[in-house]
Design a protein around this motif. Structure first.
Motif, PDB file in Angstrom:
ATOM      1  N   ASN A 218       0.833  -1.195   0.000  1.00 51.02           N
ATOM      2  CA  ASN A 218       0.000   0.000   0.000  1.00 51.02           C
ATOM      3  C   ASN A 218       0.869   1.247   0.000  1.00 51.02           C
ATOM      4  OD1 ASN A 218      -1.500   2.270   1.805  1.00 51.02           O
ATOM      5  ND2 ASN A 218      -2.954   1.172   0.531  1.00 51.02           N
ATOM      6  N   SER A 219       0.525   2.172  -0.861  1.00 48.74           N
ATOM      7  CA  SER A 219       1.173   3.482  -0.885  1.00 48.74           C
ATOM      8  C   SER A 219       0.127   4.523  -1.246  1.00 48.74           C
ATOM      9  CB  SER A 219       2.304   3.522  -1.908  1.00 48.74           C
ATOM     10  OG  SER A 219       2.808   4.849  -2.053  1.00 48.74           O
ATOM     11  N   PRO A 220       0.023   5.604  -0.482  1.00 49.34           N
ATOM     12  CA  PRO A 220      -0.937   6.666  -0.822  1.00 49.34           C
ATOM     13  C   PRO A 220      -0.607   7.370  -2.131  1.00 49.34           C
ATOM     14  CG  PRO A 220      -0.328   6.785   1.491  1.00 49.34           C
ATOM     15  CD  PRO A 220       0.617   5.816   0.853  1.00 49.34           C
ATOM     16  N   GLY A 221       0.603   7.170  -2.690  1.00 44.18           N
ATOM     17  CA  GLY A 221       0.936   7.743  -3.985  1.00 44.18           C
ATOM     18  C   GLY A 221       2.010   8.804  -3.908  1.00 44.18           C
ATOM     19  N   LEU A 222       2.104   9.597  -4.948  1.00 44.04           N
ATOM     20  CA  LEU A 222       3.105  10.662  -4.999  1.00 44.04           C
ATOM     21  C   LEU A 222       2.652  11.758  -5.943  1.00 44.04           C
ATOM     22  CD1 LEU A 222       5.012  10.618  -7.856  1.00 44.04           C
ATOM     23  CD2 LEU A 222       5.669   8.444  -6.866  1.00 44.04           C
ATOM     24  N   GLU A 223       3.321  12.906  -5.846  1.00 42.17           N
ATOM     25  CA  GLU A 223       3.034  14.041  -6.714  1.00 42.17           C
ATOM     26  C   GLU A 223       4.343  14.771  -6.992  1.00 42.17           C
ATOM     27  OE1 GLU A 223       0.309  18.145  -6.771  1.00 42.17           O
ATOM     28  OE2 GLU A 223      -0.105  16.517  -5.326  1.00 42.17           O
ATOM     29  N   VAL A 224       4.568  15.100  -8.249  1.00 48.89           N
ATOM     30  CA  VAL A 224       5.757  15.849  -8.652  1.00 48.89           C
ATOM     31  C   VAL A 224       5.309  17.068  -9.442  1.00 48.89           C
ATOM     32  CG1 VAL A 224       7.930  15.808  -9.920  1.00 48.89           C
ATOM     33  CG2 VAL A 224       7.142  13.735  -8.765  1.00 48.89           C
ATOM     34  N   ASN A 225       5.785  18.233  -9.041  1.00 48.32           N
ATOM     35  CA  ASN A 225       5.454  19.478  -9.734  1.00 48.32           C
ATOM     36  C   ASN A 225       6.742  20.207 -10.083  1.00 48.32           C
ATOM     37  OD1 ASN A 225       2.389  19.687  -9.515  1.00 48.32           O
ATOM     38  ND2 ASN A 225       2.952  19.345  -7.385  1.00 48.32           N
ATOM     39  N   ALA A 226       6.867  20.564 -11.359  1.00 47.55           N
ATOM     40  CA  ALA A 226       8.050  21.285 -11.801  1.00 47.55           C
ATOM     41  C   ALA A 226       8.138  22.632 -11.104  1.00 47.55           C
ATOM     42  CB  ALA A 226       8.031  21.469 -13.311  1.00 47.55           C
ATOM     43  N   ALA A 227       9.363  23.046 -10.832  1.00 49.83           N
ATOM     44  CA  ALA A 227       9.576  24.302 -10.110  1.00 49.83           C
ATOM     45  C   ALA A 227       8.994  25.488 -10.862  1.00 49.83           C
ATOM     46  CB  ALA A 227      11.069  24.508  -9.852  1.00 49.83           C
ATOM     47  N   ASN A 228       8.999  25.415 -12.210  1.00 49.32           N
ATOM     48  CA  ASN A 228       8.466  26.525 -13.010  1.00 49.32           C
ATOM     49  C   ASN A 228       6.953  26.452 -13.177  1.00 49.32           C
ATOM     50  OD1 ASN A 228       8.088  24.450 -14.815  1.00 49.32           O
ATOM     51  ND2 ASN A 228       9.624  25.144 -16.289  1.00 49.32           N
ATOM     52  N   GLY A 229       6.328  25.428 -12.582  1.00 53.75           N
ATOM     53  CA  GLY A 229       4.872  25.320 -12.632  1.00 53.75           C
ATOM     54  C   GLY A 229       4.331  24.753 -13.921  1.00 53.75           C
ATOM     55  N   GLY A 230       5.196  24.293 -14.826  1.00 54.04           N
ATOM     56  CA  GLY A 230       4.732  23.816 -16.126  1.00 54.04           C
ATOM     57  C   GLY A 230       4.225  22.384 -16.115  1.00 54.04           C
ATOM     58  N   ILE A 231       5.042  21.472 -15.613  1.00 54.32           N
ATOM     59  CA  ILE A 231       4.719  20.043 -15.671  1.00 54.32           C
ATOM     60  C   ILE A 231       4.290  19.543 -14.302  1.00 54.32           C
ATOM     61  CG2 ILE A 231       5.662  17.750 -16.101  1.00 54.32           C
ATOM     62  CD1 ILE A 231       7.478  18.969 -18.180  1.00 54.32           C
TER      63      ILE A 231
END
Length: 500
Positions: A218-231
């Motif tokens: 089980n893992s609640p997941g992950l989130e990655v956000n580019a520093a420039n807000g694009g991706i």
């Protein structure tokens, strides 16, 4: 005797008995942990190259260097390992190599070095190891990493332990194994992109002979956000659970069921015209069973909802199965394949193994095994594409293995495919944001459909386009017609003639 005196006697007895029980338990644990079952296929690629064990009364410490032979995990099929019918028998005299052979690298010599892992086990003896209830022992495992690797891990996890590995061993010989990783919010990479890792927990239960396993992830997941807000990329909750039971002591065929799910996945790029993709309720299910020595295994993959560029594509399913596999022969076949790489320097052993592999192959095909595409579909509110097929061999004889073309002639395939409604338009609209590109793809697609209908390879009934296909005796047929189409007499007459 007073109650207080009785209590003192009990305490005194425990004070003597518990250290003795703990010491005996520690001795048994040392015997178990200091050896690895090389006969067990699960450990056949592991080798303990260095080990020390320091045993105390209540706890012990084991330090090991374990070598993993990654190259031996899959057989390397060198030319000498191939059946004689598949070897290149180009004219070469004894002691003389062809130019091609000289140019080829010597893949019979292993180039992949075994991977070495240093492990420290901190062992607490039973009967009550720590505060975890009654057990033979509790083991906390530490992976010994080099300074540069630890520095990189520290950038992500800081002062937190990036992974904890714990094993509980029962007096009956089985136990449980758990890996956990903590949740962290941090910045990673050169651009300091934002990472929100929500952690994980993976547990495996096993019996004394590693015959029965059960697992839960089980893992609640992950989130990655580019520093420039694009991706931005997001993975929702991940779950996996299942059970498995090994069929043969010397093999790796397991029966059981398992299911893995990912609640959602999305990827967006705000700086691109393409608005990205969003998937919901991704699932993977497997089921393996055995009856009368015949193995049946099925896998089902599905996505409940697919969004592309804000367009609802629908749901997707891909199910396939292996049917009527003769389990004893399949197990022995793969056991022998694992040995092939170790036999390269023994020509006689290689020839004998090839003979056994051929015999096992014939036995497997005697039971008419089938590889089936049970379901391939993409369904939306405007239409559906679906296909199904079966692949197998019929009437195979031992001599067919000597001539590959003879074996291919025994191969048979049958299946169906259909397309309904405006599903193709939905997919083109979702994948192409440029209007001109959309128009061009529509034109190419429907032009090809019209051509195949004219040739008889597609049948149309209202908004349903369908086709039956088969392969038999070396010939591909679509709706009963040879495919690809043979040139017509007119076409042959129109072809230019070379003049001498």
């Amino acid at each position: 005797m007073k109650k207080s005196s009785i209590a003192l006697v009990v305490v005194a007895a425990l004070a003597v008995a518990y250290p003795a029980a703990s010491w005996m338990t520690g001795k048994r644990l040392e015997e178990k942990l200091s050896k690895m079952e090389k006969k067990d296929v699960l450990f056949s690629n592991f080798k303990v190259v260095k080990q020390s064990y320091t045993r105390g009364i209540f706890s012990s410490k084991q330090e090991s260097t374990i070598e993993l032979d990654a190259g031996g995990m899959s057989p390397v099929l060198t030319p000498s390992a191939l059946p004689h019918s598949l070897q290149d028998t180009a004219a070469t005299t004894p002691g003389q190599e062809s130019a091609e052979a000289k140019a080829e690298p010597d893949i019979s010599s292993p180039v992949r070095k075994p991977l070495q892992i240093q492990v420290i086990n901190y062992i607490q003896h039973g009967p009550v190891p720590g505060i975890l209830g009654v057990a033979a022992g509790k083991i906390e495992t530490e992976l010994v990493l080099d300074a540069s690797t630890l520095a990189e891990i520290k950038k992500v996890f800081g002062d937190k332990k990036f992974v904890e590995i714990r094993t509980l061993l029962n007096y009956g010989g089985g136990g449980s194994f758990a890996i956990t990783s903590p949740a962290v919010k941090t910045s990673v990479g050169v651009n300091q992109d934002k990472l929100d890792w929500k952690g994980l927990r993976f547990e495996i239960g096993f019996d004394a002979a590693y015959k029965k396993l059960n697992f839960n992830f089980n893992s609640p997941g992950l989130e990655v956000n580019a520093a420039n807000g694009g991706i931005s990329a997001k993975v929702g909750e991940i779950k996996m659970q299942g059970d498995a039971e090994r069929v043969y002591p010397d093999g790796f065929i397991y029966l059981g069921t398992s299911k893995a799910t990912i609640s959602s996945f999305s990827f967006t790029n705000a700086q691109a015209q393409n608005k990205g993709v969003n998937l919901k309720d991704i699932s993977l299910e497997s089921n393996t069973s055995l009856k009368n020595d015949l193995l049946n295994a099925g896998l089902k993959f599905g996505i409940a909802n697919i969004m592309m560029n804000d367009t609802n594509i629908g749901n997707f399913h891909y199910d396939y199965s292996l049917q009527r596999l003769h389990a004893p022969s399949v197990n022995q076949f793969f056991v022998l394949l694992r040995e092939m790489d170790r036999l390269q320097q023994d020509a006689a052993a290689v020839v004998e193994t090839q003979k056994k592999l051929k015999e096992l192959g014939v036995e497997i095909l005697k039971h008419d095994p089938v590889v089936a595409l049970d379901r391939l579909s993409l369904t939306s509110k405007n239409g559906e594409f679906k296909a199904a097929a079966k692949f197998g061999f019929v009437g195979v004889q031992a001599e067919d293995f000597e001539v590959p073309t003879a074996l291919l002639s025994k191969m048979e395939v049958s299946g169906q495919a259909s397309l309904t409604g405006n599903l193709a338009d939905d997919f083109i609209d979702a994948s192409q944001t440029d209007p001109e590109a959309r128009a061009m793809m529509r034109s190419l697609f429907y032009s090809q459909i019209d051509t195949w209908e004219t040739q008889g390879y597609i049948k149309r009934d209202n908004k349903v386009s369908s086709a039956d296909f088969s392969w038999k005796l070396g010939q591909m047929l679509v709706n009963g017609k040879p495919f690809p189409p043979t040139p017509t007499v007119g076409a042959a007459e129109a072809a230019p003639v070379e003049r001498k």
